[in-house]
Design an enzyme around this catalytic site. Structure first.
Site, PDB file in Angstrom:
ATOM      1  N   ARG A 171       0.858  -1.203   0.000  1.00  0.00           N
ATOM      2  CA  ARG A 171       0.000   0.000   0.000  1.00  0.00           C
ATOM      3  C   ARG A 171       0.884   1.241   0.000  1.00  0.00           C
ATOM      4  NH1 ARG A 171      -2.134   1.578   4.591  1.00  0.00           N
ATOM      5  NH2 ARG A 171      -2.825  -0.474   5.277  1.00  0.00           N
ATOM      6  N   TYR A 186     -15.175  16.319 -17.658  1.00  0.00           N
ATOM      7  CA  TYR A 186     -15.538  14.905 -17.582  1.00  0.00           C
ATOM      8  C   TYR A 186     -16.667  14.740 -16.550  1.00  0.00           C
ATOM      9  CZ  TYR A 186     -15.180   9.948 -16.622  1.00  0.00           C
ATOM     10  OH  TYR A 186     -15.479   8.628 -16.447  1.00  0.00           O
ATOM     11  N   ASP A 242      -6.065  18.527 -15.752  1.00  0.00           N
ATOM     12  CA  ASP A 242      -6.350  17.158 -16.180  1.00  0.00           C
ATOM     13  C   ASP A 242      -5.797  17.026 -17.601  1.00  0.00           C
ATOM     14  OD1 ASP A 242      -7.475  14.818 -17.234  1.00  0.00           O
ATOM     15  OD2 ASP A 242      -9.273  14.974 -15.977  1.00  0.00           O
ATOM     16  N   LYS A 285      -6.910   5.797 -20.266  1.00  0.00           N
ATOM     17  CA  LYS A 285      -7.138   6.243 -21.639  1.00  0.00           C
ATOM     18  C   LYS A 285      -5.869   6.081 -22.480  1.00  0.00           C
ATOM     19  CE  LYS A 285     -11.003   7.233 -19.600  1.00  0.00           C
ATOM     20  NZ  LYS A 285     -11.410   8.534 -19.133  1.00  0.00           N
TER      21      LYS A 285
HETATM   22  C1  PLP Z   1     -11.950   9.005 -17.912  1.00  0.00           C
HETATM   23  C2  PLP Z   1     -11.585  10.324 -17.399  1.00  0.00           C
HETATM   24  C3  PLP Z   1     -11.436  10.552 -16.026  1.00  0.00           C
HETATM   25  C4  PLP Z   1     -11.715   9.483 -15.004  1.00  0.00           C
HETATM   26  O1  PLP Z   1     -10.784   8.445 -15.072  1.00  0.00           O
HETATM   27  P1  PLP Z   1     -11.114   6.903 -14.699  1.00  0.00           P
HETATM   28  O2  PLP Z   1      -9.831   6.230 -14.998  1.00  0.00           O
HETATM   29  O3  PLP Z   1     -12.256   6.472 -15.574  1.00  0.00           O
HETATM   30  O4  PLP Z   1     -11.475   6.882 -13.262  1.00  0.00           O
HETATM   31  C5  PLP Z   1     -11.035  11.819 -15.618  1.00  0.00           C
HETATM   32  N1  PLP Z   1     -10.805  12.806 -16.512  1.00  0.00           N
HETATM   33  C6  PLP Z   1     -10.943  12.619 -17.840  1.00  0.00           C
HETATM   34  C7  PLP Z   1     -10.668  13.747 -18.763  1.00  0.00           C
HETATM   35  C8  PLP Z   1     -11.335  11.377 -18.322  1.00  0.00           C
HETATM   36  O5  PLP Z   1     -11.487  11.209 -19.644  1.00  0.00           O
END
Ligand code: PLP
Length: 380
Positions: A49, A101, A173, A198
């Protein structure tokens, strides 16, 4: 003369250590162990952890790619974003990109606002709207650029400039462009977050999330939250992302090349009303993108003439799959109003243009003619 600093195409292939220094293994091993025998050595591992060698290699690799000092890997993008939010005590205020998002909006409004954090959603691509949203208790600006799903571009330097004047943090982000194309820390941001699910993973095979920072005091606080909560990325999943990142460069190049061709094709289709792709010169922030990023990525949003056409496309595409998520080698299409952005209030959605005619396309690495033919038969 070779440049001293490695290019990012090289960095993505070699991770942090290039190989496992314990065994020489080129494919970094999956240290599938919850705990470690005390060896009496400095900096030894203790309990997974807190830290695990496979996760550590990934955390250092992502920090290198973002030109940051400290990286942290989480079990999802949302776990990473949730960790960042825990830096802020109740009573503080955060300015947020309104085109966001859907899951980020949900965690802010349905969870963190109940813990006393206040959020204001504004169009962060407009400097003056951000300027007028600052309050006494504003502690951070959280931006998503390009934004999801409307592909708005925020000038990162403009925001970090305003934030620094007020001594507050900028959080970016960077999921859509990845460090391969955009490095927010070098544009003055304090914290970068990612959904590693992604482009970084790139194969739609695991969830992952990241935080990258330069400031040691912030890193210490993040480390404490990470080890206390345990929303850490597992060793096997860390390995999957390490492997995915090796091809980030070639995937991104191919995906954005395909995306530009598809965006240009969509523009001329009679049933397509508008196309939002940041790589089209007519995009309102084309110059800002060119200034702050080295490419345009592979996300396209477009509106069609009516809802029936949108539904028809979703049911008729064959190669392009109707599924949530983005960034992987497979092309995916989504219907934001019914899926990713279902939790955003209708008033905000309508203002942004997230309606029943809008589709979002994540362009993969397939042959571009096959993708265009698929869209053509689906559009009818
Ligand atoms: C998918 C996404 C998230 C969330 O991520 P997860 O891995 O699905 O928890 C946050 N920000 C953006 C821009 C995303 O496309």
């Amino acid at each position: 003369m070779l440049k001293k600093e490695l290019n990012i195409e090289t960095k993505v292939v070699h991770g942090n250590k290039y190989y496992d220094t314990n065994t020489g293994a080129i494919s970094f091993p999956i240290y599938q162990s919850a705990t470690f025998r005390h060896m009496g050595k400095e900096g030894e591992y203790d309990y997974s952890r807190q830290q695990n060698p496979t996760r550590e290699e990934l955390e250092n690799a992502i920090a290198n790619l973002e030109d940051g000092r400290f990286g942290f890997a989480f079990s999802s993008g949302m776990a990473a974003i949730s960790t960042v939010l825990k830096l802020f005590p109740p009573g503080q205020h955060i300015i947020v990109s309104e085109d966001l998002y859907g899951g980020t909006y949900r965690i802010f409004e349905n969870i963190y606002s109940k813990y006393g954090i206040e959020f204001t959603y504004v169009d962060t691509s407009q400097k003056h709207t951000v300027e007028s949203a600052f309050k006494e208790n504003t502690a951070a600006v959280f931006i998503e650029t390009p934004s999801n799903p409307m592909m708005k571009v925020t000038d990162i330097t403009a925001i970090t400039g305003m934030a620094k004047e007020r001594n507050i943090l900028t959080i970016v982000d960077n999921t859509f462009l990845t460090p391969y194309l955009q490095k927010p820390l070098s544009l003055g941001a304090d914290i970068v977050v990612h959904s590693g699910t992604k482009y970084l993973g790139g194969h739609n095979d695991t969830l992952a999330g990241f935080i990258i920072v330069n400031d040691e005091a912030i890193a210490d606080r993040l480390r404490l939250i990470q080890k206390s909560e345990g929303a850490v990325l597992a060793p096997f999943d860390s390995w999957l992302i390490l492997r995915g990142i090796k091809t980030l460069g070639v995937r991104m190049e191919k995906q954005q090349k395909n995306a530009l061709q598809i965006a240009q094709w969509l523009k001329h289709h009679k049933k397509v009303e508008s196309v939002r792709y940041i790589g089209l010169p007519e995009h309102e922030a084309y110059e800002v993108s060119r200034k702050q990023a080295s490419g345009f990525g592979a996300m396209i949003s477009f509106t069609v003439n009516n809802m029936e056409t949108a539904e028809q496309i979703l049911s008729k595409v064959k190669i392009i799959l109707f599924a949530e998520s983005l960034g992987g080698v497979e092309s995916l299409i989504t219907f934001p109003v019914g899926q990713t952005h279902g939790d955003i209030p209708i008033s905000i959605r309508e203002r942004l243009g997230i309606n029943e005619k809008l589709l979002r396309l994540s362009v993969g690495i397939e042959n571009v003619d096959d993708l265009i033919n698929d869209l053509e038969q689906a559009l009818g």
